[in-house]
Enzyme design. Structure first.
Site, PDB file in Angstrom:
ATOM      1  N   ASP A  51     -19.606  85.345 -24.016  1.00 36.82           N
ATOM      2  CA  ASP A  51     -19.906  86.587 -23.282  1.00 36.82           C
ATOM      3  C   ASP A  51     -18.969  86.425 -21.413  1.00 36.82           C
ATOM      4  O   ASP A  51     -19.421  87.043 -20.748  1.00 36.82           O
ATOM      5  CB  ASP A  51     -21.307  86.309 -22.745  1.00 36.82           C
ATOM      6  N   HIS A 101     -23.758  90.327 -24.349  1.00 37.74           N
ATOM      7  CA  HIS A 101     -25.143  90.162 -24.258  1.00 37.74           C
ATOM      8  C   HIS A 101     -25.830  91.297 -23.571  1.00 37.74           C
ATOM      9  O   HIS A 101     -25.302  92.312 -23.488  1.00 37.74           O
ATOM     10  CB  HIS A 101     -25.573  88.781 -24.472  1.00 37.74           C
ATOM     11  N   ARG A 113     -15.737 108.288 -35.366  1.00 41.02           N
ATOM     12  CA  ARG A 113     -15.866 107.456 -36.239  1.00 41.02           C
ATOM     13  C   ARG A 113     -16.554 106.113 -35.029  1.00 41.02           C
ATOM     14  O   ARG A 113     -16.017 105.799 -34.065  1.00 41.02           O
ATOM     15  CB  ARG A 113     -15.014 107.090 -36.662  1.00 41.02           C
TER      16      ARG A 113
END
Ligand code: F6P
Length: 347
Positions: free
Chosen positions: A141, A185, A265
């Site tokens: 992250d 996150h 999509r």
């Protein structure tokens, strides 16, 4: 230094979500500690769970051979937060107390904690309890405060970028809007970097509030401009436009279709971003962090985390890191540059 450090026992654990490069960091700490300082290495199993249950094994230098390129962690990991869970460990003793007792019983001189924000907070609290602790920042992250970059991030960006690259051709063939959701996150670093590297047309990150009508307008302009397909890169932490829906990408896909009539999509890349072998950059960074952590132990520079600042290794007090997040500033240079080139951030 060798004489002073000879025989010291260094505990090492890996906690929180895994990421590419952890084994390279374990190797960096261990080889430097053993070869340079004559220390001994003790591998704790499954993060703080291993300290609570006293599950550990001695690691020799040969145990560290062949692990540089391995994904995951040879020690195992867990999301155990000993200071958060009020539950007691064995014999109804609180978990932090058990950890302290086991630290003594294992004969440790120091505990190296490799992890992200949660782990580094626990490391800080343990140092407040009197343990000698050194932290090493890791997470895909890239949201650990006090360091320019965490290892794991580069590998994740490579994987995410390859995924975006692959979406371009299929999007183009079908003239579709492809929405790809990436991890991170509450931070948008992976989406920002791979969105730019992969030429995403729209990049949505939690740090910048988006308006779905602006996205729809932008995508329609592209169609009018003879660009019948688009790539929308979405960080998992953005506000989900449809409450209680599975993923942000799914609901956004639905909303964009409703607002524009364009075919959409979605792809949720998920754990592929965390698995597998680390990139060369992550191997180097993790090795540098590991070696620096061993040097800090030798100098008895405890209660700190190794960090990278302007490509130099430094150390930062865990007290400064603990409880903070490094998020993308809305006026981040990359964001501005991408906006100047026409990339849309949902505004
Ligand atoms: O912190 C790394 C990370 O992969 C995040 O990007 C993600 O939100 C989270 O971990 C997933 O956690 P878990 O492994 O518990 O599913």
């Amino acid at each position: 230094m060798g004489k002073i450090t000879m025989g010291q026992r260094i505990g090492i654990l890996t906690a929180g979500g895994d990421c590419p490069g952890i084994n390279a960091a374990i190797r960096g700490v261990g080889k430097t500690a053993i070869v340079k300082y004559g220390m001994k290495l003790v591998g704790i199993s499954d993060g703080f769970t291993g300290m609570i249950n006293k599950e550990y094994r001695d690691l020799t230098e040969s145990d560290l051979s062949g692990i540089l390129t391995l994904g995951g962690t040879i020690l195992g990991t867990s999301r155990e937060k000993p200071f958060k869970s009020s539950g007691k460990g064995k014999n109804e003793i609180s978990k932090p107390v058990l950890i302290k007792e086991h630290y003594e019983q294992m004969g440790l001189d120091c505990l190296v904690c490799i992890g992200g924000n949660g782990t580094l907070k626990t490391a800080y609290l343990l140092s407040q309890e009197g343990l000698n602790v050194v932290g090493i920042p890791k997470t895909i992250d890239n949201d650990v405060w006090g360091t320019d970059v965490t290892f794991g991030f580069d590998s994740a960006v490579n994987i995410a970028t390859e995924a975006i690259d692959r979406l371009h051709s299929t999007a183009n063939s079908h003239k579709r809007i492809m929405i790809i959701e990436l991890m991170g996150h509450n931070a948008g670093w992976i989406a920002l970097y791979s969105g730019i590297a992969g030429g995403g047309d729209v990049i949505l990150i939690p740090e910048i509030q988006y308006n779905e009508n602006k996205i729809a307008e932008y995508l329609m302009h592209r169609v009018e401009d003879n660009k019948p397909y688009s790539i929308v890169v979405v960080a998992e932490g953005i506000k989900n436009p449809i409450k209680d829906s599975c993923s942000a990408a799914q609901s956004l896909s639905k909303r964009i279709n409703e607002l524009t009539g364009l075919e959409t999509r979605e792809t949720v890349l998920g754990y592929l971003q965390r698995g597998g072998t680390p990139s060369p950059m992550d191997r180097v960074l993790a090795t540098r962090y590991g070696a620096a952590a061993a040097d800090m132990i030798a100098q008895r520079d405890f209660g700190k985390m190794v960090a990278l600042k302007d490509n130099k290794i430094e150390s930062v007090p865990l007290s400064e890191v603990s409880g903070k997040l490094k998020l993308v500033e809305p006026n981040n240079r990359l964001v501005i540059q991408a906006q100047n080139m026409g990339t849309n951030f949902g505004t």
